[in-house]
Design an enzyme around this catalytic site. Structure first.
Site, PDB file in Angstrom:
ATOM      1  CB  ILE A 249      18.807  17.849 -21.216  1.00 20.14           C
ATOM      2  CG1 ILE A 249      19.509  18.709 -22.265  1.00 20.14           C
ATOM      3  CG2 ILE A 249      17.537  18.532 -20.714  1.00 20.14           C
ATOM      4  CD1 ILE A 249      19.837  20.104 -21.804  1.00 20.14           C
ATOM      5  CB  ALA A 253      16.372  13.327 -12.620  1.00 22.55           C
ATOM      6  CG  ASP A 352       0.789   5.588 -19.118  1.00 23.72           C
ATOM      7  OD1 ASP A 352       1.130   4.510 -19.620  1.00 23.72           O
ATOM      8  OD2 ASP A 352       0.395   5.699 -17.948  1.00 23.72           O
ATOM      9  CG  PHE A 772       5.105  -9.985   6.554  1.00 22.47           C
ATOM     10  CD1 PHE A 772       4.067  -9.579   7.363  1.00 22.47           C
ATOM     11  CD2 PHE A 772       5.787  -9.021   5.821  1.00 22.47           C
ATOM     12  CE1 PHE A 772       3.708  -8.247   7.447  1.00 22.47           C
ATOM     13  CE2 PHE A 772       5.431  -7.690   5.890  1.00 22.47           C
ATOM     14  CZ  PHE A 772       4.384  -7.293   6.705  1.00 22.47           C
ATOM     15  CD  GLU A1239       1.674 -17.280  10.881  1.00 18.86           C
ATOM     16  OE1 GLU A1239       2.335 -17.797   9.979  1.00 18.86           O
ATOM     17  OE2 GLU A1239       1.676 -17.675  12.066  1.00 18.86           O
TER      18      GLU A1239
END
Length: 1304
Positions: A249, A253, A352, A772, A1239
């Site tokens: 089922i 998804a 939750d 970075f 930076e």
């Protein structure tokens, strides 16, 4: 239903009909958009549904409601088969550079809301969808919509600003005070209106409105070895289940099941239930709410919101409020729009709402056959979907309504507010006796401690028949500890304190509701974001292009999805995909590698390993020290052993799992402590000596010792490492498209791997979607192996790292540990400092010697300490070699020295600011490396920041707030920074450029710098426009490549614009000088006329420029006599105000003020963006970005944004103010008195950590604890909460944390 013929999958993309005869359920929408339709604006950044770069809008016609519905979703998680009968809108369908930009796109450009641009199309689609659904959003609506979109560059503030200006409501709501932002008058100017005719927007297909069968008729798709059913009724669903009892089922998804389908880990029959009408129903009566199992979280929320009362206080303790709280913080809109309550409850958790359902005693209704009656199951902690009768389908979820005198509460504590999983969630249901005010029943449930939510039965037993008193609270707190202390969870002690904290909060809210107490507010102060940016524009009339805040030159291409990154390049006809075979051990001998099964897999063409390297299998920056292919040992988890070549990347990645590698494990080292204990250190070290340390300590009235640590940090650039290698047909030439920061270094390494000269290798870089520092040396394995593979098969080879492999196999910022002993007088004057500094270098040294050099200079950069001795060591461990990252060692150094100063101030009970002001260098002083500090603007930045932030006033307000609040505390702190521009070795301080002027007057620039979001190309075009005196739109910069400009240096150090700008300026000046004779002879001639005349006069319109600043390098072994270690200094100061939830450890940054010295900014808007983005990235290092290692196998636990938490829209300063220092002296004279940027602002985020320490000390003081307290970096919620201490923590002291995280 089963007699249905396989139907074509039909949907629309940007108004065009798509029909697929045999759709493969493993295919995702993003794969189809990018590789079938070549709509590459939708970016694939994580494939985890956690970054939003792939956001698109899905539309469908609701035939019951007779209206079109729109929702946003993640294309990377959307299974293609779920789109039948829908219309997909991508960023290409919103606007284009040819036909006009939509307001959302044009305002992102105008308000500088983009940098590297990889996240931008997703941002556009998120906001576009919001405005289609809600023309009048509040400020909070805007922020909420962006919770599912990550940006690593901008710091979010300009993105939010752009979208506020784009709002169709004319800014009346999202900019109002009610929306949480400062009041701004609506701008009615034309530039805020859509620049694209609304009639050009994609019209919803009429076919989908008139033909109801798309949505209401059951369909069957056959493809890829799967059969996909999409029934629209329960009758059809049960018929399929009768025929295929093991059919899977499918609901939303969005998590595990979607991954299982994509990786062929399910049965071949899949049944999507999201269109079953009976499963989409929402009903309520006097007793309960009933939600069909296919109802999405967004639909649940839309149903519940109108049930709220106007006054939120009246909702306290109600079922509506508790359920909405649970729904609100599940994932982000892109997920809530698709994920269903059925999928949520039937998959492995704890999730939750599983905890919520357990709390409210919800019941689940199932049915397994059309001729069988439905049956109900009460949702309990023992609920197991596997124990249900075969073929059972979840029909609905029934949530009982509260009776009179019943109250319910729900809460969740994430690692990061916004899109995140819960560390712990909890629910409380209380039944009161109206006459006696006693508790008649109490259910307290917690989630994410065990793998299922738990009902703490003993808590309920201890509370029954009790009155609401503090005695009850104390008793229950002890019972919670007793019930949970035997769990086997990670962070168990902290999780139990969270469970106790939730009960405490719920209980106090209940008491307030019952008017038994008037407890102070809990949680963090609700607020939304705003900000100001202050800078001067020296020639506001626009007569000079330089110094102007012009938008990013590629902004139109980026906002429309037209900007090309490596994986956007169309596939070559004979192209192969490469996937690497990684080590699954941290250190081991390779006994054997068996490719036989992999070579039999579908689509596999060949493999490549160390035996296929025609040249050298070693590479390195200083000397060959790293293996391209691991052999005969592996030294870190994820190290490449081999590569698999296949027709598609999915086939290659699947075949990698079939390669069998046998190992003999060897001892491994992961942490600095282990390396120190086992003497696993590299020979390289750096020592700085000044004065007489022993004498300085003797002369000091006080000495203090301490230990300071910082964790590693992942770059998490949005564009994963990507390379496309194209072998040419003659002369052994190779064309390499890649995302490197070091084109020449990549060229050199590939030449050495293949045994060919550099003039046969052309490395091409259009732009990088973030770097970075992480794409200097760490991209070499990918480019090298792809090149060897392309050489072997003589076909184009593309390699794009999956996000999990990118995170686990590449280098990070160095984790560090420093031991200090400092001597000072009682007035705060520091006399002597001894520092031992250790950095976790990983497997090989790579860039680490340069990083430790920079760390040593950073430690001594701000404070004048006459007697000073520091030593830096490199630890050799079995993690990927640490590498360059924004700040290049200086963030760690600044954190260490500021932490030490904080400790001194607390030891002396002295003003922190006063202590630092007393010891700061002054104009004309000389630092330990012989640099005379002229134009020393740090005190000016500091004083301006203190003034603009109103530090002294805020300090008093914080003291008052902390006295008045028990459960939340605030902290305030400032932090300075000094940054060095220009590398110590002279060879790294040079650049070349090529400028061509064409006969139509247009100008093409080439230079050696890499555009990675910092606005480099924009500044170069501004320089050329200014020198040549031509309009900016005549200047173009195509790409960086090693054939146009050779022998470049890597792009880093915030010095890239300086050296390349110098080269571009020289080249343009050369052409300008050649044209002087014509200008004198033709004073009235236009630019185009001059160029034509130059051609006829045989004057060259092509020039190279070469720039090399300063004549002296630096030798660290000679210290003060070592030469010049930099070109100049940059300065800045920040002040940050934070608020901490003492009970959970969660925090928010309420306000940050920054003053930074960029000299005379080449482009102030770009520079402000760099400041904001750098600062927010620094906040991640200081707070949420923790990297840990699994000691059993040596893998990094993080594998992408799904579990590595960079700051999101909810985590930036709520009031974010940036000012560029006015009339700043000391700029780069050769380049319009500007200074570098990028930076340095990262360093200023130390102010946030210092402010958090102040808040923690305030909490400890309220709990009766005096004195200083150490706070680790990053300051995660766990570390903040445990440092705050208090009765709840005291109760958990005896809890054993058996599963401790090991930080690297």
């Amino acid at each position: 239903m089963d007699n249905l013929e396989g139907a074509p999958l039909v949907f629309f993309v940007n108004g065009k009909k798509v029909s697929i005869e045999k759709p493969d359920p493993r295919d995702t929408l993003i794969k189809y958009l990018r590789r079938n339709l070549y709509l590459t604006g939708t970016k694939e950044a994580c494939s985890q549904g956690a970054c939003g770069a792939c956001t698109v809008m899905i539309s469908y016609y609701n035939h019951q409601q007779k209206k079109i519905a729109h929702y946003s979703c993640n294309a990377c998680m959307t299974i293609l088969c779920t789109l039948h009968g829908t219309a997909v809108t991508t960023v290409e369908g919103v606007g284009s550079s040819r036909n006009g930009l939509h307001t959302v796109q044009s305002n992102l450009m105008k308000y500088h809301g983009l940098q590297c641009g990889f996240c931008t199309p997703g941002m556009v689609m998120t906001m576009y969808t919001l405005f289609r659904n809600n023309p009048s959003p509040t400020h909070d609506d805007l922020e909420r919509a962006l919770e599912g979109n990550l940006c690593r560059c901008t710091g979010y503030r300009p993105i939010l600003e752009a979208f506020k200006k784009s709002c169709p409501c004319g800014e009346s709501k999202c900019m109002s005070k009610d929306g949480g932002a400062e009041e701004v008058k609506a701008d009615k100017s034309n530039d805020l209106k859509p620049s694209k005719d609304e009639s050009q927007e994609v019209i919803f297909p009429n076919e989908l409105q008139t033909d109801s069968s798309y949505r209401q008729k059951s369909v069957k798709f056959i493809g890829g070895g799967y059969t996909w059913y999409r029934p629209t009724s329960l009758k059809d669903l049960f018929q399929i289940r009768a025929n295929y009892s093991d059919a899977v089922i499918v609901m939303g998804a969005q998590t595990v099941l979607g991954a299982n389908i994509r990786n062929r880990r399910t049965t071949p029959v899949l049944v999507s239930c999201t269109a079953v009408s009976e499963l989409k129903e929402i009903k309520q009566d006097e007793k309960e709410f009933v939600f069909g199992s296919a109802v999405t979280f967004a639909e649940m929320e839309q149903f519940m919101l109108p049930l709220k009362t106007k006054d939120e206080k009246d909702d306290e303790g109600t079922l509506v409020a508790a359920l909405l709280e649970g729904l609100r913080w599940i994932a982000a809109d892109q997920v809530r729009n698709v994920a269903t309550i059925g999928g949520h409850l039937m998959t492995t958790g704890p999730h939750d709402l599983q905890t919520f359902m357990l709390t409210c005693e919800a019941t689940l209704t199932f049915q397994y056959s059309a001729d069988k009656e439905p049956f109900t199951v009460k949702y309990s902690q023992d609920f197991d979907p596997a124990s249900l009768p075969a073929g059972s389908v979840l029909i609905s979820v029934r949530i009982p309504k509260l009776l009179k005198n019943e109250f319910i509460f729900f809460g969740k504590q994430p690692y990061r507010r916004g899109m995140d999983y819960a560390i712990v969630n909890a629910g409380l249901l209380v039944k009161m006796d109206e006459k006696t005010s006693q508790i008649t029943d109490l259910r307290f449930c917690v989630g994410n401690i065990e793998n299922k939510p738990q009902y703490l039965e003993k808590v309920g037993e201890s509370a029954r028949e009790s009155l609401c008193t503090d005695k009850l609270l104390e008793n229950v707190g002890q019972v919670i500890v007793e019930e949970l202390q035997n769990s086997k969870a990670e962070q168990l002690r902290y999780k139990i304190t969270l469970a106790s904290a939730f009960f405490f909060k719920f209980y106090k809210r209940l008491c307030k509701l019952l008017k038994l107490s008037d407890e102070a507010a809990f949680g963090l102060t609700p607020t939304t974001s705003k900000g100001t940016q202050i800078y001067d524009v020296p020639t506001a009339d626009g007569s000079t292009i330089i110094w102007q805040p012009v938008p990013h030159m590629a902004a139109k291409s980026i906002t429309t999805g037209e900007a090309v990154y490596v994986d956007d390049i169309p596939e070559y006809k004979t192209e192969l995909a490469l996937a690497l075979v990684p080590s699954t051990r941290a250190r081991a001998k390779i006994l054997s590698v068996d490719f036989s099964n992999a070579l039999k897999a579908p689509g596999v063409v060949d493999f490549v390993d160390h035996t296929d390297v025609p040249g050298k299998n070693l590479y390195g920056l200083l000397f060959p020290e790293s293996q391209l292919f691991a052999h005969p040992e592996v030294f870190f988890y994820g190290q490449p052993i081999a590569g698999i070549l296949a027709n598609t990347r999915e086939e290659a990645r699947a075949a990698v799992k079939l390669v069998k590698v046998e190992y003999e494990d060897l001892p491994a080292v992961f942490t600095i402590d282990d390396a120190i204990e086992k003497a696993s250190l590299f020979d390289f070290s750096n020592s700085t000596v000044r004065g007489n340390l022993e004498q300085g300590m003797k002369e000091s009235e006080v000495t203090l010792e301490g230990v300071v640590e910082t964790g590693a940090q992942e770059h998490l650039y949005l564009e994963p490492c990507s390379t496309l290698v194209v072998p040419k047909k003659e002369d052994k030439e190779m064309e390499v498209f890649t995302g490197t920061q070091d084109a020449t270094g990549t060229q050199k390494h590939i030449g050495e791997f293949l045994g060919i000269p550099c003039n046969r290798v052309n490395v091409r870089v259009k732009r990088i979607g973030g770097a970075f520092g992480g794409k200097v040396i760490d991209i070499v394995p990918q480019t090298g192996i792809a090149s060897v593979a392309a050489w072997k098969v003589n076909r184009p080879v593309r390699c794009v790292f999956p996000r999990d492999y990118d995170v686990r196999s590449t280098g990070k910022r160095h984790g560090t540990k420093a031991f200090y002993k400092v001597g000072f007088n009682k007035d705060g004057k520091i006399n002597a400092l001894s520092l031992k500094f250790y950095a976790n270098a990983g497997v090989v040294q790579a860039l680490s010697p340069f990083v430790i050099d920079q760390m040593m200079t950073g430690l001594a950069s701000i404070y004048d300490i006459p007697h000073y001795h520091s030593t830096g060591h490199l630890c050799k461990t079995n993690i990927p070699s640490s590498t360059a990252m924004r700040g290049f060692g200086l963030p760690q150094a600044h954190f260490v020295i500021q932490t030490m100063m904080f400790d001194i101030a607390k030891h002396l009970n002295m003003s922190f600011n006063k202590l630092r002001e007393l010891n700061t260098y002054k104009e004309g002083d000389t630092d330990p490396y012989g640099k005379v500090l002229t134009d020393f603007n740090l005190p000016r930045c500091w004083d301006d920041c203190k003034s603009q932030s109103k530090f002294e006033t805020m300090e008093k307000e914080v003291a008052t707030f902390n006295k008045e609040n028990t459960c939340r505390k605030r902290g305030l702190a400032m932090s300075p920074c000094i940054f060095y521009f220009g590398y110590p070795p002279l060879l790294a301080n040079q650049a070349g450029a090529l400028v061509n002027v064409y006969l139509d007057g247009s100008v093409l620039i080439s230079h050696g710098g890499i555009e990675m979001g910092q606005g480099l190309h924009t500044k170069m075009c501004q320089i050329a426009s200014t020198v040549l005196g031509v309009p900016l739109d005549l200047v173009h910069l195509c790409e960086t490549n090693t054939y146009s400009v050779p022998n470049t240096v890597e792009s880093g150090g915030s010095f890239v614009a300086d050296i390349n700008g110098g080269a571009v300026k020289i080249a343009c000046e050369t052409i300008k000088e050649r044209l002087k004779v014509l200008e004198q002879a033709m004073p009235q001639a236009s630019w185009n006329e001059l160029i034509q005349a130059a051609f006829f006069s045989r004057i060259s319109l092509s020039a190279t420029g070469y720039y090399k600043p300063r004549d002296k390098g630096y030798d660290f072994s000679k210290q003060e006599e070592g030469g010049e270690y930099c070109q100049y200094h940059g300065y800045g100061a920040a002040c940050s105000l934070v608020e901490v939830d003492v009970l959970t450890g969660e925090h928010q940054i309420l306000k940050t003020d920054i003053v930074y010295d960029v000299g005379k900014s080449l482009n102030p808007a770009i520079d402000v963006g760099q400041i904001e983005g750098g600062f927010v990235q620094g906040c991640g290092m200081m707070t949420s970005e923790q990297l840990t290692v699994n000691p059993d196998v040596g893998s990094i636990d993080a594998f992408g944004p799904i579990n590595y938490k960079i700051p999101g829209i909810r985590n930036i300063p709520k009031d974010f103010n940036v000012s560029l220092l006015k009339e700043a002296a000391g700029g780069h004279k050769d380049l319009y008195s500007s200074k570098g940027i990028g930076e340095p602002p990262f360093l200023l985020a130390v102010s946030v950590h210092l402010a958090l320490r102040e808040a923690v000390l305030a909490a400890r003081e309220a709990n009766g604890l005096s004195g200083n307290c150490r706070l680790e970096c990053p300051a995660t919620p766990e570390r903040i909460r445990m440092a705050c201490a208090g009765p709840i923590v005291d109760r958990c002291i005896g809890v054993q944390d058996e599963k401790k995280k090991i930080q690297v």
